[in-house]
Design a protein around this motif. Structure first.
Motif, PDB file in Angstrom:
ATOM      1  N   MET A 129       8.420  19.901   2.225  1.00 22.87           N
ATOM      2  CA  MET A 129       7.522  18.749   2.212  1.00 22.87           C
ATOM      3  C   MET A 129       8.308  17.474   1.914  1.00 22.87           C
ATOM      4  O   MET A 129       9.339  17.502   1.238  1.00 22.87           O
ATOM      5  CB  MET A 129       6.397  18.939   1.197  1.00 22.87           C
ATOM      6  N   THR A 130       7.807  16.358   2.423  1.00 26.41           N
ATOM      7  CA  THR A 130       8.513  15.081   2.328  1.00 26.41           C
ATOM      8  C   THR A 130       7.702  14.080   1.504  1.00 26.41           C
ATOM      9  O   THR A 130       6.715  14.436   0.870  1.00 26.41           O
ATOM     10  CB  THR A 130       8.750  14.516   3.739  1.00 26.41           C
ATOM     11  N   GLY A 131       8.123  12.812   1.537  1.00 29.04           N
ATOM     12  CA  GLY A 131       7.462  11.751   0.793  1.00 29.04           C
ATOM     13  C   GLY A 131       5.979  11.668   1.080  1.00 29.04           C
ATOM     14  O   GLY A 131       5.534  11.784   2.222  1.00 29.04           O
ATOM     15  N   GLY A 132       5.200  11.461   0.014  1.00 25.24           N
ATOM     16  CA  GLY A 132       3.743  11.437   0.120  1.00 25.24           C
ATOM     17  C   GLY A 132       3.130  12.681  -0.489  1.00 25.24           C
ATOM     18  O   GLY A 132       1.952  12.694  -0.850  1.00 25.24           O
ATOM     19  N   SER A 133       3.942  13.753  -0.600  1.00 25.91           N
ATOM     20  CA  SER A 133       3.429  14.982  -1.207  1.00 25.91           C
ATOM     21  C   SER A 133       3.495  14.934  -2.731  1.00 25.91           C
ATOM     22  O   SER A 133       2.925  15.800  -3.404  1.00 25.91           O
ATOM     23  CB  SER A 133       4.209  16.197  -0.700  1.00 25.91           C
ATOM     24  N   SER A 134       4.166  13.929  -3.292  1.00 29.58           N
ATOM     25  CA  SER A 134       4.241  13.788  -4.754  1.00 29.58           C
ATOM     26  C   SER A 134       2.855  13.904  -5.380  1.00 29.58           C
ATOM     27  O   SER A 134       1.901  13.278  -4.917  1.00 29.58           O
ATOM     28  CB  SER A 134       4.812  12.424  -5.130  1.00 29.58           C
ATOM     29  N   THR A 140       0.841  -1.192   0.000  1.00 33.29           N
ATOM     30  CA  THR A 140       0.000   0.000   0.000  1.00 33.29           C
ATOM     31  C   THR A 140       0.880   1.248   0.000  1.00 33.29           C
ATOM     32  O   THR A 140       1.867   1.321   0.734  1.00 33.29           O
ATOM     33  CB  THR A 140      -0.936   0.014   1.213  1.00 33.29           C
ATOM     34  N   ALA A 141       0.512   2.221  -0.815  1.00 33.31           N
ATOM     35  CA  ALA A 141       1.327   3.423  -0.957  1.00 33.31           C
ATOM     36  C   ALA A 141       0.440   4.647  -1.137  1.00 33.31           C
ATOM     37  O   ALA A 141      -0.758   4.527  -1.395  1.00 33.31           O
ATOM     38  CB  ALA A 141       2.273   3.275  -2.157  1.00 33.31           C
ATOM     39  N   SER A 142       1.047   5.835  -1.020  1.00 32.38           N
ATOM     40  CA  SER A 142       0.268   7.068  -1.123  1.00 32.38           C
ATOM     41  C   SER A 142       1.028   8.162  -1.849  1.00 32.38           C
ATOM     42  O   SER A 142       2.257   8.185  -1.874  1.00 32.38           O
ATOM     43  CB  SER A 142      -0.132   7.581   0.269  1.00 32.38           C
ATOM     44  N   CYS A 143       0.258   9.069  -2.442  1.00 31.10           N
ATOM     45  CA  CYS A 143       0.737  10.298  -3.073  1.00 31.10           C
ATOM     46  C   CYS A 143      -0.297  11.378  -2.782  1.00 31.10           C
ATOM     47  O   CYS A 143      -1.111  11.234  -1.873  1.00 31.10           O
ATOM     48  CB  CYS A 143       0.889  10.097  -4.589  1.00 31.10           C
ATOM     49  N   SER A 144      -0.277  12.445  -3.573  1.00 31.41           N
ATOM     50  CA  SER A 144      -1.261  13.519  -3.459  1.00 31.41           C
ATOM     51  C   SER A 144      -1.816  13.836  -4.844  1.00 31.41           C
ATOM     52  O   SER A 144      -1.257  13.404  -5.857  1.00 31.41           O
ATOM     53  CB  SER A 144      -0.614  14.777  -2.861  1.00 31.41           C
TER      54      SER A 144
END
Length: 327
Positions: A271-276, A130-134
């Protein structure tokens, strides 16, 4: 800012620079080249796959999803131990850099307005994890188009699965529901070779409870070929330390053009990982929370902390957008 990603090609470019092999960039305001056919690479999710995705993303799974960038960091470490991993040369895959020691031009968005509803977290499955972005909802003919980063829809030759957009995400809660992707799209350049200059993705989401996405959450305008060196606001849901993915974070300031290895916009941000995939706006009005989207959070150089980069929305991005909104 997010020490979001460092593209594999960047390391090669650094080597070329020190050996005199890097070709000099063009004029400061030169836009990326015109798109090649086809206008976009597309992946379609069946009705069964969409139903599965909607059921898959429980509140607990959303809370525990790992920012894609952190998964890529782990993968990069494995690649270094096994040089031929994934059938690629021994170069480091895109990874986030270490967290900034102190914030720079960033913090929780407390201004309200339209951006609170149009921005959201993107959740998907990448190589079984499971992974996330924006992402962000934009004006479109189909009233169902989300703009994000290319690596947030496809990476290493595989389209992400169980893809959903959760506008106004709030610590496991989905106040406007989970919108499953009927189609995900990216640029031909990202599809063919993961060209960091064209790290742009889109999704066309299915109606929910008989309503289209932007009829529920609203939409932000989008602009192409708007030039460089402008005041900009960037938004996203960073989930790597010191952030936890529970809040909409923003950065603002004067942008510039990357003077190193890409044709991207540059902005001071921690901002860090997940804000992509989170949106960049020009002409942003704090009172209404509206602006024109001109880029997305894409990558950062490990040797240049507190600065992030986003692709220029030129003709290539417009062709992708046109394909998505007509789907």
């Amino acid at each position: 800012m997010r020490r979001h990603r460092t593209a594999a090609g960047i390391l090669l470019a650094v080597g070329a620079l020190f050996t005199g092999g890097l070709v000099q960039a063009g004029a400061a305001d030169a836009a990326p080249s015109a798109p090649s056919a086809p206008s976009a690479a597309t992946h379609t999710a069946s009705a069964t796959a969409q139903h599965k995705a909607r059921a898959f993303w429980t509140a607990e799974r959303m809370r525990s999803a790992t920012p894609l960038d952190l998964l890529l960091t782990e993968q990069a470490a494995r690649s270094l131990r096994s040089p031929q991993a994934h059938g690629r040369p021994a170069t480091v895959a895109p990874t986030p850099a270490a967290s900034a020691a102190f914030p720079q031009a960033g913090g929780p968005w407390t201004g309200g307005g339209a951006v609170v509803a149009t921005s959201g977290r993107v959740f998907f499955t990448f190589q079984g994890r499971t992974a996330s972005c924006s992402g962000n909802a934009v004006t479109s003919q189909n009233a169902s188009t989300v703009i994000t980063a290319g690596h947030c829809v496809k990476y290493q030759g595989s389209w992400h699965t169980n893809w959903v957009f959760v506008p106004a995400y709030a610590n496991g809660n989905a106040p406007y529901g989970q919108w499953t992707a009927a189609k995900t799209l990216t640029t031909p350049q990202w599809e063919a070779g993961e060209d960091i200059n064209h790290d742009i993705g889109a999704a066309v989401v299915s109606p929910l409870n008989g309503k289209t996405l932007t009829s529920v959450v609203g939409a932000q305008g989008i602009q192409f070929n708007g030039g460089y060196n402008k005041p900009m606001y960037a938004f996203g849901f960073p989930a790597a330390s010191p952030y936890d993915g529970t809040k909409l974070i923003h950065c603002s300031g004067n942008s510039s053009k990357d003077f190193l290895f890409s044709q991207d916009h540059s902005l001071g941000c921690n901002m860090t990982g997940g804000s992509s995939g989170g949106p960049w706006f020009t002409g942003f009005d704090e009172a209404s929370g509206t602006g024109l989207q001109v880029s997305v959070n894409s990558f950062g150089y490990t040797f240049l902390p507190n600065r992030m980069f986003g692709p220029y929305f030129g003709d290539v991005a417009k062709a992708l957008y046109d394909k998505a909104q007509a789907s």
